[in-house]
Motif scaffolding. Structure first.
Motif, PDB file in Angstrom:
ATOM      1  N   GLU A   1      36.008  25.922  49.463  1.00 18.47           N
ATOM      2  CA  GLU A   1      36.272  26.980  48.491  1.00 18.47           C
ATOM      3  C   GLU A   1      37.713  27.458  48.597  1.00 18.47           C
ATOM      4  O   GLU A   1      38.416  27.134  49.562  1.00 18.47           O
ATOM      5  CB  GLU A   1      35.355  28.173  48.772  1.00 18.47           C
ATOM      6  CG  GLU A   1      33.925  27.949  48.369  1.00 18.47           C
ATOM      7  CD  GLU A   1      33.168  29.252  48.469  1.00 18.47           C
ATOM      8  OE1 GLU A   1      32.995  29.895  47.435  1.00 18.47           O
ATOM      9  OE2 GLU A   1      32.782  29.621  49.578  1.00 18.47           O
TER      10      GLU A   1
ATOM     11  N   GLU B   1      36.644  34.367  43.956  1.00 16.52           N
ATOM     12  CA  GLU B   1      35.845  34.532  45.169  1.00 16.52           C
ATOM     13  C   GLU B   1      34.388  34.620  44.762  1.00 16.52           C
ATOM     14  O   GLU B   1      33.948  35.589  44.163  1.00 16.52           O
ATOM     15  CB  GLU B   1      36.248  35.817  45.895  1.00 16.52           C
ATOM     16  CG  GLU B   1      37.354  35.590  46.888  1.00 16.52           C
ATOM     17  CD  GLU B   1      37.561  36.812  47.749  1.00 16.52           C
ATOM     18  OE1 GLU B   1      36.592  37.252  48.392  1.00 16.52           O
ATOM     19  OE2 GLU B   1      38.670  37.327  47.758  1.00 16.52           O
TER      20      GLU B   1
ATOM     21  N   SER C   1      36.785  36.397  38.871  1.00 18.94           N
ATOM     22  CA  SER C   1      37.123  36.232  40.284  1.00 18.94           C
ATOM     23  C   SER C   1      36.933  34.800  40.732  1.00 18.94           C
ATOM     24  O   SER C   1      36.023  34.112  40.287  1.00 18.94           O
ATOM     25  CB  SER C   1      36.270  37.161  41.145  1.00 18.94           C
ATOM     26  OG  SER C   1      36.549  36.923  42.501  1.00 18.94           O
TER      27      SER C   1
ATOM     28  N   ARG D   1      42.295  40.371  45.132  1.00 19.69           N
ATOM     29  CA  ARG D   1      43.134  39.306  45.702  1.00 19.69           C
ATOM     30  C   ARG D   1      44.122  39.862  46.730  1.00 19.69           C
ATOM     31  O   ARG D   1      44.847  40.813  46.463  1.00 19.69           O
ATOM     32  CB  ARG D   1      43.894  38.605  44.587  1.00 19.69           C
ATOM     33  CG  ARG D   1      44.787  37.495  45.066  1.00 19.69           C
ATOM     34  CD  ARG D   1      45.508  36.851  43.930  1.00 19.69           C
ATOM     35  NE  ARG D   1      44.663  35.851  43.280  1.00 19.69           N
ATOM     36  CZ  ARG D   1      45.058  35.126  42.254  1.00 19.69           C
ATOM     37  NH1 ARG D   1      46.250  35.289  41.764  1.00 19.69           N
ATOM     38  NH2 ARG D   1      44.260  34.234  41.727  1.00 19.69           N
TER      39      ARG D   1
ATOM     40  N   GLU E   1      32.175  37.605  45.590  1.00 17.32           N
ATOM     41  CA  GLU E   1      32.507  38.796  44.836  1.00 17.32           C
ATOM     42  C   GLU E   1      31.760  38.806  43.506  1.00 17.32           C
ATOM     43  O   GLU E   1      31.164  39.809  43.112  1.00 17.32           O
ATOM     44  CB  GLU E   1      34.007  38.764  44.593  1.00 17.32           C
ATOM     45  CG  GLU E   1      34.609  40.002  44.079  1.00 17.32           C
ATOM     46  CD  GLU E   1      36.122  39.912  44.241  1.00 17.32           C
ATOM     47  OE1 GLU E   1      36.601  40.033  45.385  1.00 17.32           O
ATOM     48  OE2 GLU E   1      36.810  39.668  43.246  1.00 17.32           O
TER      49      GLU E   1
ATOM     50  N   GLU F   1      40.621  39.151  39.045  1.00 16.01           N
ATOM     51  CA  GLU F   1      40.787  39.093  40.505  1.00 16.01           C
ATOM     52  C   GLU F   1      40.957  40.497  41.108  1.00 16.01           C
ATOM     53  O   GLU F   1      42.054  40.877  41.525  1.00 16.01           O
ATOM     54  CB  GLU F   1      42.000  38.225  40.891  1.00 16.01           C
ATOM     55  CG  GLU F   1      41.945  36.793  40.375  1.00 16.01           C
ATOM     56  CD  GLU F   1      40.904  35.941  41.085  1.00 16.01           C
ATOM     57  OE1 GLU F   1      40.264  36.431  42.030  1.00 16.01           O
ATOM     58  OE2 GLU F   1      40.715  34.786  40.650  1.00 16.01           O
TER      59      GLU F   1
END
Lengths: 345, 513
Positions: free
Chosen positions: B46, B462, B460, B432, B465, B429
């Motif tokens: 990732e 992530e 996002s 970040r 998240e 994001e």
């Protein structure tokens, strides 16, 4: 989350008592004046001070406009040539309207109106080419600088354009008269400076100029109409040039290819000495006013003393400009920008 | 791992128990990795798994904090600043490093020009460049300027450059990210050709289908840890997706307050087309948080910028509370109650060399004016309000925004956006480069805003998240929406399947190339 605002530590304090950085240019000017007085007490005579301020007015008014342009991250090299061509066209307009309107205030008003219109259009032209044409300000204004300079030479047929002698008599007080002991050009300079200060510091437009000069992309993402604001800075510059021209023409009553030579550099120098950043994002009208007076003061002191040849005026000005920017860098770069931030990798 | 031990003699380059920290932030934990001649080795994981850092260490651009790099079985120190090229380790970065105004042959020989008596042997270099390009079976004129080439051809020039440096190890960071399917196919042929010549190839990729097609072995990293190195024959793409994720959600996230399923649709987007986006449709309800997941460059930001008027859209409709809207500037979007927070805080979001207060009110100066003049007291009040509401911590008012921590910058940006009292908040994001504590604060703020009835889009990269915050998740890939996930389907493996193109409405079709 929307609790009311009365207690809790306020993390942000508003102002400091004395900010030496903003006062720097003024302190330097005071030092220069004391130096001038010590060399020749005639420096502080009423006549000399009045003369000095009157002479500062042209560059000063143009520099107020340049403060907007530079704060918004631009540059205008065409102002000297623009002043010359506007002077020439103003004189042509007044001489031409003489037959219809006779020797009177009306003719002078027509001249002044022509000047304001021309300044506005010239600034608009620069601004539109820069924003819509996507050409660097340096290039556009370098180009118009050449165009205006050669136009005034053309209109004057290589010689001098002279205002009708009798009209000049009517127009004369704009430069030579005083109101309550203050010469008209100084008064105009003061009014323009105050308007400029309010515009830059107390309106959204001024804030937008700083934002654009600081980071154009952030400005765009913050819903600022970047092209419009930027164009307006050049229009303001054009209007300032025309105002300076209006008080300059009655001084000599003529215009030629040597009118306004190097004014652009003096105006930019005044702005930078005053603490405005050349790369934009931070502008100070008060500093610009001090900068313009300082440049004239240097020439004046050299005139009054024999210590340094008057021929070295330009050299002394050059040294002062470089020293001013050097001091700014030392202060600004050291104190604030991008220092010691720690962010995760 | 076992397979790596058995053929240790064949390693060209290997990393042994490599750890790396940036400051106090550990990025790699005792990672093992090895590359053999003539193999294609995929490195997957990732965002933030440590792939790029490992590649930098293997090419000498970064030094490991501990552990050794082995070259031909011998512990070695790779020279820094890309000088590892001289010993045959060449990296091709994603943003190809070519000078746009040089010619192809000048680019290939850049820094290693052939000279005679100090003069360039231009003809000889062109002939050699032609020879290398021919060996790759590519039709590129050595005298052509780089800026006249397609992205795929530029990449071929990079590969030719690598060959001219007699690369034994070629490391490529997401080589196909910028290529079209047809160009990708062409690129695969080149990789096969290089492998046949005995060159070892390491490539980072997010596209699992491509990884399965191209690689011989695959190494998976997660959170800086080496998870596994496997032969392609032993795994499936699904297994790889699970290896890449498979982590428990912590209690970083506030409990989800489920929105009313009958709540009004505040935003409906249909068939949105624009630069980098194709036929994107989705909707957003009052009080809902919709997450946008996908790989970097999958078009999520482009969608948001097209909606708020920062980018022009080619076609498609956007309806705000049922009314069709077409914003041409972000100012119009703000006035209609929609605000967009960019992911690029420093480049697009905030003026770094200006104080907090002018930044806070820049978007909404119209709220602080009386008779055309700014009212400072009103701005100060706004600053006080935002400071308290978003817990912005700055020493005093003279602090420039550039000196704030990332977390405080992000909170200031949130304050700036909220000053416009929007109904719809698009956050690109949200966390970040922010520490965990501040992340948690921001998550709670976002959840609280949704509870108040605001509608929120969270873009996002992530995945946790997106999963931790969203009521629904839209997954994008290559400019298209590949799926919308709800309820129990919102998990990492499922999102990864859609993001990597294993599943979805518009899986890209290699056969067409």
């Amino acid at each position: 989350m929307t609790e009311q605002a009365h207690e809790g530590v306020r993390p942000a304090r508003r102002r400091f008592a004395i900010d030496f950085h903003t006062m720097g240019p003024l302190l330097a000017l005071i030092a220069l004046c004391i130096f001038g007085f010590l060399l020749n007490p005639a420096f502080v005579s009423e006549g000399n001070v009045t003369n000095l301020l009157t002479r500062s007015a042209f560059i000063g008014i143009i520099a107020v406009g340049a403060t907007f342009v530079i704060t918004a991250g631009g540059i205008d090299l065409s102002v000297g040539s623009m002043a010359a061509v506007i002077s020439g066209l103003m004189i042509i307009a007044m001489n031409a309207s003489l037959e219809t309107f006779g020797i009177g205030v009306q003719t002078v008003v027509i001249g002044c109106a022509a000047s304001l219109l021309l300044g506005l259009l010239a600034g608009l032209l620069n601004g539109v080419m820069i924003t819509k044409g996507r050409i660097e300000a340096f290039i556009v204004t370098l180009g118009t600088m050449g165009i205006y300079r050669s136009l005034v030479t053309y209109f004057a047929n290589g010689g001098t354009l002279s205002l009708d002698f009798e009209v000049r008599g009517v127009y004369r007080p704009i430069y030579y008269d005083s109101v309550l002991g203050v010469p008209v050009p100084v008064l105009v300079f003061a009014v323009i400076s105050v308007i400029g200060w309010v515009l830059l510091n107390r309106t959204a437009f001024g804030r937008y100029c700083m934002a654009i000069g600081s980071n154009e992309v952030v400005a765009r993402y913050s819903a600022i109409k970047v092209d419009r604001v930027r164009t307006l800075t050049y229009v303001i510059q054009g209007i300032c040039v025309s105002v300076a021209t209006i008080i300059y023409v009655p001084r000599l009553g003529s215009a030629s290819s040597s009118t306004g030579v190097l004014w652009e550099l003096e105006a930019i120098a005044a702005v930078i000495i005053g603490g405005t950043m050349l790369k934009g994002g931070y502008g100070r009208i008060g500093g610009t006013v001090v900068g313009a007076i300082m440049l004239t003061t240097i020439g004046n002191i050299l005139n009054l003393t024999d210590v340094i040849s008057n021929y070295l005026n330009g050299a002394v000005q050059g040294v002062i400009i470089i020293a001013a920017v050097w001091l700014q860098r030392g202060n600004l770069a050291g104190l604030s920008l991008f220092r010691g931030r720690k962010t995760g990798a | 791992m076992a397979s790596a031990e058995t053929r240790a003699d064949a390693h060209i380059l290997a990393a042994s128990r490599i750890s790396k920290s940036f400051g106090e932030v550990p990025v790699l934990f005792s990672v093992d990795f090895d590359i053999r001649a003539g193999e294609a080795h995929a490195l997957i994981g990732e965002n933030g798994a440590g792939k790029s850092t490992l590649v930098k260490i293997l090419s000498g651009l970064e030094r490991p904090s501990s552990g050794t790099v082995m070259l031909n079985g011998q512990p070695t120190f790779l020279p820094p600043n890309g000088e590892a090229e001289n010993i045959g380790i060449v990296v091709i970065h994603q943003e190809l490093n070519l000078a746009e105004h040089l010619t192809v042959s000048e680019s290939i020989f850049l820094g290693r020009e052939w000279t005679r008596f100090g003069f360039l042997r231009r003809n000889d270099m062109e002939v050699e460049a032609q020879r290398i390009l021919d060996s790759l079976h590519v039709k590129i004129d050595p005298a052509a300027r780089i800026n006249t080439l397609s992205v795929a051809d530029k990449q071929m020039v990079e590969i030719a450059k690598a060959i001219s440096r007699e690369a034994r190890v070629l490391i490529m960071d997401e080589p196909t990210a910028v290529l079209t399917p047809a160009e990708t196919e062409y690129f695969f042929e080149q990789v096969a050709r290089l492998k046949a010549q005995g060159v070892a190839i390491v490539f980072i990729s997010h596209k699992l289908d491509e990884v399965m097609a191209l690689s011989d072995r695959i190494t998976v990293l997660r959170d800086g840890q080496h998870i596994a190195t496997v032969d392609k024959a032993d795994v499936s793409a699904d297994v790889l997706a699970e290896m890449m994720v498979g982590r428990e959600l912590s209690n970083l996230y506030p409990p989800k307050h489920e929105p009313d399923v009958d709540a009004d649709l505040v935003l409906e987007v249909e068939g949105l087309e624009g630069p980098g986006i194709r036929d994107v449709s989705f909707s957003l309800r009052r009080g809902e948080i919709v997450g946008f997941a996908g790989l970097i460059g999958s078009g999520r930001t482009a969608v948001m910028e097209a909606i708020v008027g920062l980018e022009q859209r080619r076609s498609g409709t956007v309806r705000l509370k049922g009314e069709p809207v077409s914003f041409t500037s972000i100012g119009q979007a703000v006035k209609s109650g929609m605000v967009y927070m960019t992911k690029d805080r420093k480049g697009r979001g905030l003026l770094l060399n200006v104080g907090l207060q002018p930044n806070l009110t820049l978007l909404t100066l119209y709220r602080h004016m009386r008779h055309g003049f700014l009212v400072e007291s009103s701005e100060v009040e706004a600053m006080d309000r935002a400071t308290r509401r978003f817990d912005i911590r700055a020493r005093d008012a003279s602090v420039k925004v550039g000196q704030l921590s990332g977390g405080n910058q992000q909170k200031l940006m949130l304050g700036k956006a909220m000053e416009s009292e929007p109904e719809i908040i698009i956050i690109d994001e949200p966390t970040r480069g922010i520490d965990v504590g501040t992340k948690q604060q921001i998550y709670h703020i976002i959840a609280a805003l949704a509870k108040e009835g605001k509608s929120i889009i969270v873009v996002s990269s992530e995945m946790q998240e997106v999963i931790g915050l969203s009521h629904r998740v839209v997954v994008m890939r290559e400019g298209r929406k590949t799926g919308t996930l709800e309820g129990a389907d919102i998990n990492e493996a499922e999102i990864m399947r859609y993001a990597a193109g294993l599943k979805g409405e518009s899986r890209h079709d290699r056969a067409s190339a």
